[in-house]
Design an enzyme around this catalytic site. Structure first.
Site, PDB file in Angstrom:
ATOM      1  N   ASP A 251     -22.199  27.948  15.947  1.00 34.34           N
ATOM      2  CA  ASP A 251     -23.055  28.585  17.184  1.00 34.34           C
ATOM      3  C   ASP A 251     -23.100  27.332  17.833  1.00 34.34           C
ATOM      4  OD1 ASP A 251     -24.700  30.405  15.563  1.00 34.34           O
ATOM      5  OD2 ASP A 251     -26.439  28.841  15.386  1.00 34.34           O
TER       6      ASP A 251
ATOM      7  N   GLU B  48     -24.688  36.561  26.674  1.00 31.20           N
ATOM      8  CA  GLU B  48     -24.029  37.312  25.864  1.00 31.20           C
ATOM      9  C   GLU B  48     -24.675  38.798  26.302  1.00 31.20           C
ATOM     10  OE1 GLU B  48     -22.139  35.463  21.895  1.00 31.20           O
ATOM     11  OE2 GLU B  48     -24.116  35.036  21.662  1.00 31.20           O
TER      12      GLU B  48
ATOM     13  N   ASP C 242     -26.044  30.809  23.245  1.00 30.49           N
ATOM     14  CA  ASP C 242     -25.754  31.820  21.908  1.00 30.49           C
ATOM     15  C   ASP C 242     -26.814  31.565  21.332  1.00 30.49           C
ATOM     16  OD1 ASP C 242     -23.151  32.530  19.846  1.00 30.49           O
ATOM     17  OD2 ASP C 242     -24.762  31.110  18.846  1.00 30.49           O
TER      18      ASP C 242
END
Length: 485
Positions: A406, A323, A227
């Protein structure tokens, strides 16, 4: 030009080295790069001249059969036309023999690629933002670059010199033993070389076909979810539950005080003025060079840090989940744009893509852009309807889990690896496997606001802005050229 395909067991890899040219060699390098820019501008003007000529003839009522023929923009056609023109054209006749033919071929190849990209963009065959017609390159702004594909291209035996066509032997700032050892052992073959002026130095990048054996990762059965963020560069959570945090170095923020001082010194010197033709003073050039060195150091530190991060991740885990961030959209946020650009989100994904594929054969998974990794509970799987950005702690309303925002997102990304490897994922990008998930419609975009709806209604009713009318007129002029090809 046919796309090169490496043999089985070989990969195409780049080796870049900094150069230390003398004054004569630097003038020759700049001359070759200027020749490439001149050839590019000639090709753009030669092709578009027929477009505007046809448009002028149509305004006089000339029939289609009597209009000027379209000029082709393929590389062989441009090369043939340039070779016929360079002897008599006053822009090239006096000096074209001073440079290698590869310099002019570089500009023509770039022009052909630019026209092809414009064509594919107009026809809807090219992803991304719509591309306009190729434009001329400015001598003041164009980046100095030239590519060599034929001739004497080699790394010399001493390990401190390279040889390029017409440029001769140039000393390198750093040893070239990595590429030299492979070429001498027969495990690498140089395909081309590109010289480029970047960050205040000259570099040469060799494109080589290299025999590379895949290296086994340290933990092949472990998946990691990454992340990315601004305050913390990366939060990595693996499938075993271990969470590791990588702090954001913030190289640009650290150098801002030094940059402010350097910029203040530059502003107090007599700089260039294009309106009056004023030349910069020697003191301004010296101060500007000092300011540029600060920028170059920040860029080098950022590149080094990102390479170390991505190399360690690709060499440790068997599956990496990242991501699919809309970095271009995130940069529109004026409050976070500077920090997002300094973090280098897109560069992290680019490096992970080729390092996992060519070095370790690691599985790389890209989570869908609308997958709610931050809103989903990593314990029970519940999804929150809203989770503002300022809320940094995730509190689940179902199971009561309290965890850092997170860390929770990284755990959810790591869990996606199992869904992908078991066959529940959906294939996506050509370089990654994209996992698509649609919990509670979270993959839908935000509803248009009232202002946007009114603007869309105005466009639907025929109202257009001045710049839109200019683009439509230019597109109509060029549409026929695309349909006839």
């Amino acid at each position: 030009m046919k796309k090169f395909r490496p043999q089985p067991g070989f990969v195409v890899q780049a080796y870049r080295f900094a150069l230390d040219p003398n004054a004569v060699q630097e003038r020759a390098l700049r001359s070759h790069c200027g020749a490439a820019r001149a050839a590019y501008n000639w090709a753009v003007g030669w092709v578009t001249a027929s477009w505007w000529q046809r448009r002028a003839e149509e305004s006089y009522g000339i029939a289609e059969a009597g209009l000027t023929q379209w000029r082709p923009w393929s590389l062989p056609a441009l090369r043939k036309a340039f070779n016929e023109t360079k002897h008599t054209d006053p822009r090239f006749a006096a000096w074209w023999e001073e440079n290698s033919k590869e310099a002019y071929n570089t500009g023509l190849a770039n022009a052909a690629a630019a026209f092809d990209n414009y064509t594919k963009s107009k026809q809807g065959k090219r992803h991304g933002k719509r591309m306009g017609t190729p434009r001329f390159k400015s001598k003041r702004k164009a980046r100095l670059s030239c590519r060599f594909t034929t001739g004497a291209i080699r790394v010399d035996t001493g390990g401190r010199h390279v040889t390029l066509p017409r440029l001769g032997t140039i000393r390198t700032h750093e040893p070239t033993v990595k590429l030299l050892a492979r070429t001498q052992a027969g495990t690498a073959r140089i395909l081309s070389a590109t010289v480029r002026h970047e960050r205040g130095r000259w570099y040469v990048a060799f494109q080589a076909e290299v025999k590379r054996d895949l290296e086994r990762v340290a933990r092949p059965d472990v998946a990691v979810g990454i992340d990315l963020g601004v305050k913390t560069l990366a939060v990595m959570a693996d499938s075993t539950g271990e969470i590791r945090t990588v702090a954001n170095p913030g190289h640009y923020d650290r150098a801002r005080k030094q940059l402010r001082r350097a910029s203040r010194i530059v502003s107090r010197r007599q700089g260039p003025d294009r309106r009056t033709g004023q030349k910069p003073s020697k003191r301004w050039e010296k101060a500007n060079a000092a300011r540029n060195r600060v920028h170059h150091r920040v860029a080098n530190l950022r590149t080094d840090a990102l390479h170390k991060l991505t190399t360690s991740v690709a060499a440790e885990y068997g599956t990496v989940v990242i991501e699919d961030l809309n970095v271009a959209g995130m940069l529109r946020n004026r409050r976070l744009a500077r920090r997002i650009a300094d973090a280098g989100f897109a560069e992290i994904r680019r490096q992970l893509t080729y390092k996992t594929r060519q070095r370790h054969a690691t599985h790389l998974v890209a989570a869908d852009r609308w997958y709610p990794s931050s809103k989903t509970c990593s314990g029970c799987g519940g999804v929150k309807a809203k989770l503002p950005l300022h809320v940094r702690t995730y509190e689940c309303d179902t199971c009561g889990l309290v965890i850092d925002r997170d860390d929770n997102a990284a755990l959810n990304l790591a869990a996606l690896a199992a869904a992908c490897l078991t066959g529940t994922g959906v294939a996506g990008d050509q370089d990654t496997t994209e996992v698509v998930s649609k919990p509670r419609g979270a993959d839908h975009k935000t509803r248009a606001t009232r202002t946007r709806r009114k603007a869309s209604a105005g466009r639907a009713g025929g109202a257009t802005l001045p710049h839109q009318r200019q683009e439509e007129a230019r597109d109509r002029t060029h549409a026929e050229a695309l349909t006839l090809r």
